[in-house]
Write a protein that holds these residues in place. Structure first.
Motif, PDB file in Angstrom:
ATOM      1  N   PRO A  70      14.042 -14.382  -7.135  1.00 26.45           N
ATOM      2  CA  PRO A  70      13.872 -15.802  -6.806  1.00 26.45           C
ATOM      3  C   PRO A  70      12.577 -16.112  -6.064  1.00 26.45           C
ATOM      4  O   PRO A  70      12.099 -17.249  -6.103  1.00 26.45           O
ATOM      5  N   ARG A  71      11.982 -15.133  -5.392  1.00 26.60           N
ATOM      6  CA  ARG A  71      10.727 -15.364  -4.667  1.00 26.60           C
ATOM      7  C   ARG A  71       9.510 -15.162  -5.576  1.00 26.60           C
ATOM      8  O   ARG A  71       8.372 -15.299  -5.123  1.00 26.60           O
ATOM      9  N   GLY A  72       9.755 -14.851  -6.836  1.00 30.01           N
ATOM     10  CA  GLY A  72       8.668 -14.638  -7.783  1.00 30.01           C
ATOM     11  C   GLY A  72       8.457 -13.163  -8.055  1.00 30.01           C
ATOM     12  O   GLY A  72       8.641 -12.313  -7.179  1.00 30.01           O
ATOM     13  N   GLU A  73       8.099 -12.857  -9.282  1.00 34.19           N
ATOM     14  CA  GLU A  73       7.937 -11.467  -9.699  1.00 34.19           C
ATOM     15  C   GLU A  73       6.885 -10.742  -8.855  1.00 34.19           C
ATOM     16  O   GLU A  73       7.112  -9.619  -8.388  1.00 34.19           O
ATOM     17  N   ALA A  74       5.738 -11.387  -8.648  1.00 31.23           N
ATOM     18  CA  ALA A  74       4.662 -10.737  -7.897  1.00 31.23           C
ATOM     19  C   ALA A  74       5.089 -10.432  -6.469  1.00 31.23           C
ATOM     20  O   ALA A  74       4.759  -9.375  -5.925  1.00 31.23           O
ATOM     21  N   GLU A  75       5.826 -11.344  -5.863  1.00 31.79           N
ATOM     22  CA  GLU A  75       6.266 -11.138  -4.481  1.00 31.79           C
ATOM     23  C   GLU A  75       7.285  -9.999  -4.402  1.00 31.79           C
ATOM     24  O   GLU A  75       7.229  -9.161  -3.491  1.00 31.79           O
ATOM     25  N   HIS A  76       8.201  -9.947  -5.336  1.00 36.84           N
ATOM     26  CA  HIS A  76       9.165  -8.843  -5.348  1.00 36.84           C
ATOM     27  C   HIS A  76       8.467  -7.508  -5.616  1.00 36.84           C
ATOM     28  O   HIS A  76       8.853  -6.477  -5.051  1.00 36.84           O
ATOM     29  N   TYR A  77       7.443  -7.525  -6.472  1.00 33.92           N
ATOM     30  CA  TYR A  77       6.649  -6.319  -6.701  1.00 33.92           C
ATOM     31  C   TYR A  77       5.974  -5.874  -5.400  1.00 33.92           C
ATOM     32  O   TYR A  77       5.946  -4.688  -5.068  1.00 33.92           O
ATOM     33  N   ARG A  78       5.382  -6.844  -4.684  1.00 32.46           N
ATOM     34  CA  ARG A  78       4.713  -6.522  -3.422  1.00 32.46           C
ATOM     35  C   ARG A  78       5.691  -5.860  -2.454  1.00 32.46           C
ATOM     36  O   ARG A  78       5.371  -4.831  -1.831  1.00 32.46           O
ATOM     37  N   GLU A  79       6.867  -6.442  -2.336  1.00 32.03           N
ATOM     38  CA  GLU A  79       7.869  -5.901  -1.416  1.00 32.03           C
ATOM     39  C   GLU A  79       8.264  -4.481  -1.798  1.00 32.03           C
ATOM     40  O   GLU A  79       8.403  -3.606  -0.935  1.00 32.03           O
ATOM     41  N   ARG A  80       8.430  -4.241  -3.102  1.00 34.28           N
ATOM     42  CA  ARG A  80       8.818  -2.896  -3.550  1.00 34.28           C
ATOM     43  C   ARG A  80       7.697  -1.895  -3.285  1.00 34.28           C
ATOM     44  O   ARG A  80       7.952  -0.767  -2.831  1.00 34.28           O
ATOM     45  N   ALA A  81       6.458  -2.291  -3.557  1.00 35.94           N
ATOM     46  CA  ALA A  81       5.334  -1.386  -3.325  1.00 35.94           C
ATOM     47  C   ALA A  81       5.206  -1.048  -1.838  1.00 35.94           C
ATOM     48  O   ALA A  81       4.923   0.105  -1.476  1.00 35.94           O
ATOM     49  N   MET A  82       5.434  -2.030  -0.975  1.00 35.11           N
ATOM     50  CA  MET A  82       5.361  -1.767   0.457  1.00 35.11           C
ATOM     51  C   MET A  82       6.488  -0.850   0.906  1.00 35.11           C
ATOM     52  O   MET A  82       6.298   0.002   1.777  1.00 35.11           O
ATOM     53  N   GLU A  83       7.673  -0.999   0.302  1.00 29.53           N
ATOM     54  CA  GLU A  83       8.763  -0.065   0.594  1.00 29.53           C
ATOM     55  C   GLU A  83       8.362   1.364   0.257  1.00 29.53           C
ATOM     56  O   GLU A  83       8.827   2.320   0.896  1.00 29.53           O
ATOM     57  N   LEU A  84       7.493   1.505  -0.728  1.00 29.65           N
ATOM     58  CA  LEU A  84       7.051   2.822  -1.183  1.00 29.65           C
ATOM     59  C   LEU A  84       5.773   3.271  -0.477  1.00 29.65           C
ATOM     60  O   LEU A  84       5.150   4.256  -0.893  1.00 29.65           O
ATOM     61  N   GLY A  85       5.369   2.550   0.562  1.00 33.49           N
ATOM     62  CA  GLY A  85       4.275   3.011   1.395  1.00 33.49           C
ATOM     63  C   GLY A  85       2.909   2.451   1.118  1.00 33.49           C
ATOM     64  O   GLY A  85       1.924   2.881   1.729  1.00 33.49           O
ATOM     65  N   VAL A  86       2.787   1.473   0.218  1.00 28.44           N
ATOM     66  CA  VAL A  86       1.489   0.838  -0.008  1.00 28.44           C
ATOM     67  C   VAL A  86       1.257  -0.181   1.109  1.00 28.44           C
ATOM     68  O   VAL A  86       2.096  -1.054   1.328  1.00 28.44           O
ATOM     69  N   PRO A  87       0.154  -0.101   1.835  1.00 26.44           N
ATOM     70  CA  PRO A  87      -0.073  -1.035   2.943  1.00 26.44           C
ATOM     71  C   PRO A  87      -0.313  -2.458   2.458  1.00 26.44           C
ATOM     72  O   PRO A  87      -0.851  -2.677   1.366  1.00 26.44           O
ATOM     73  N   ALA A  88       0.087  -3.420   3.274  1.00 26.28           N
ATOM     74  CA  ALA A  88      -0.039  -4.831   2.906  1.00 26.28           C
ATOM     75  C   ALA A  88      -1.475  -5.211   2.577  1.00 26.28           C
ATOM     76  O   ALA A  88      -1.729  -6.021   1.672  1.00 26.28           O
ATOM     77  N   GLU A  89      -2.434  -4.617   3.300  1.00 23.61           N
ATOM     78  CA  GLU A  89      -3.833  -4.981   3.081  1.00 23.61           C
ATOM     79  C   GLU A  89      -4.383  -4.455   1.761  1.00 23.61           C
ATOM     80  O   GLU A  89      -5.486  -4.843   1.351  1.00 23.61           O
ATOM     81  N   ALA A  90      -3.621  -3.596   1.077  1.00 21.43           N
ATOM     82  CA  ALA A  90      -4.058  -3.077  -0.221  1.00 21.43           C
ATOM     83  C   ALA A  90      -3.437  -3.845  -1.382  1.00 21.43           C
ATOM     84  O   ALA A  90      -3.561  -3.428  -2.534  1.00 21.43           O
ATOM     85  N   ILE A  91      -2.780  -4.988  -1.087  1.00 21.57           N
ATOM     86  CA  ILE A  91      -2.081  -5.755  -2.119  1.00 21.57           C
ATOM     87  C   ILE A  91      -2.524  -7.211  -2.076  1.00 21.57           C
ATOM     88  O   ILE A  91      -2.590  -7.827  -1.011  1.00 21.57           O
ATOM     89  N   LEU A  92      -2.832  -7.755  -3.245  1.00 23.80           N
ATOM     90  CA  LEU A  92      -3.008  -9.196  -3.420  1.00 23.80           C
ATOM     91  C   LEU A  92      -1.897  -9.702  -4.320  1.00 23.80           C
ATOM     92  O   LEU A  92      -1.497  -9.016  -5.267  1.00 23.80           O
ATOM     93  N   VAL A  93      -1.418 -10.911  -4.047  1.00 25.76           N
ATOM     94  CA  VAL A  93      -0.341 -11.507  -4.829  1.00 25.76           C
ATOM     95  C   VAL A  93      -0.852 -12.742  -5.548  1.00 25.76           C
ATOM     96  O   VAL A  93      -1.434 -13.644  -4.930  1.00 25.76           O
ATOM     97  N   GLU A  94      -0.649 -12.758  -6.858  1.00 27.87           N
ATOM     98  CA  GLU A  94      -0.973 -13.922  -7.688  1.00 27.87           C
ATOM     99  C   GLU A  94       0.370 -14.487  -8.155  1.00 27.87           C
ATOM    100  O   GLU A  94       1.005 -13.910  -9.038  1.00 27.87           O
ATOM    101  N   PRO A  95       0.841 -15.628  -7.613  1.00 32.93           N
ATOM    102  CA  PRO A  95       2.224 -16.061  -7.814  1.00 32.93           C
ATOM    103  C   PRO A  95       2.457 -17.101  -8.902  1.00 32.93           C
ATOM    104  O   PRO A  95       3.583 -17.570  -9.047  1.00 32.93           O
TER     105      PRO A  95
END
Length: 227
Positions: A70-95
């Motif tokens: 519901p928060r958008g595919e890109a946002e859910h992807y970001r959350e999953r990647a961060m759960e797996l240890g990717v730092p927030a500053e290494a991610i851009l979200v195009e929603p």
């Protein structure tokens, strides 16, 4: 029941979609939004391998994902990647993107907005859309080098992960149709399709695997993603 011929035809389309590119270090990665969180997981794995310093996750929602993401595919992807240890500053979200063409155009605009130099891109998609994603990206952003990749898995394993064989075959058929009709509409680059692949597609289409087909190709469909 899925017949042996149908499985063989689906396998033929699956194999054709696989580009066989070996992932290598690139300027950035773009993870194409869909129902499949495996895209985010593969992007995270590539990040940890040092394949790119930055990943763009792109995608709004579709009829398939509006409830589960519901928060958008890109946002859910970001959350999953961060759960797996990717730092927030290494991610851009195009929603905003709602189809593959928009995934590429909007991601390009976002990278340009952030003044990030790009010469090569790891394009991360679902396994059954590697070639379709690559053909779209090459058409819309030909100045960069594209490396197309996805989660390494067999058709059988992917069907097991989705839990719906008919849906997966529908999606394969839809992806193949787009590879064949979209070049004439300017949505992707032209590619040679082997006769055996065309025959397999036609058999699946005629057998009723049509829920992800473009209903009226001549109407200029805007490259809607076959989620």
């Amino acid at each position: 029941m899925i017949s042996a011929q149908t499985w063989a035809d689906a396998q033929r389309l699956w194999d054709f979609q696989q580009m066989g590119h070996d992932p290598r270090p690139c300027s950035v990665a773009i993870g194409l939004g869909s129902h499949d969180l495996g895209v985010a997981e593969t992007a995270a794995d590539l990040y940890h391998q040092g394949m790119m310093p930055l990943v763009v996750f792109t995608g709004a929602t579709s009829r398939t994902t509006q409830e589960r993401m519901p928060r958008g595919e890109a946002e859910h992807y970001r959350e999953r990647a961060m759960e797996l240890g990717v730092p927030a500053e290494a991610i851009l979200v195009e929603p905003r993107a709602r189809n593959t063409g928009e995934n590429i155009r909007f991601s390009r605009a976002l990278l340009e907005e952030h003044r990030i130099p790009v010469s090569s891109i790891l394009l991360v998609s679902k396994p059954y859309e590697e070639r379709r994603a690559y053909a779209t990206a090459r058409k819309l952003w030909p100045e960069v080098e594209w490396v197309s990749t996805s989660t390494p898995m067999t058709l059988t394993a992917y069907v097991d992960s989705i839990g719906d064989a008919r849906l997966v075959i529908d999606m394969l058929t839809g992806a193949q149709q787009r590879l064949m009709i979209y070049p004439q509409q300017g949505f992707m680059m032209e590619q040679s399709v082997p006769e055996g692949v065309t025959t397999a597609y036609e058999r699946l289409r005629d057998a009723g695997f049509t829920s992800r087909l473009v209903a009226n190709p001549a109407d200029g469909n805007d490259n809607t993603t076959a989620h």
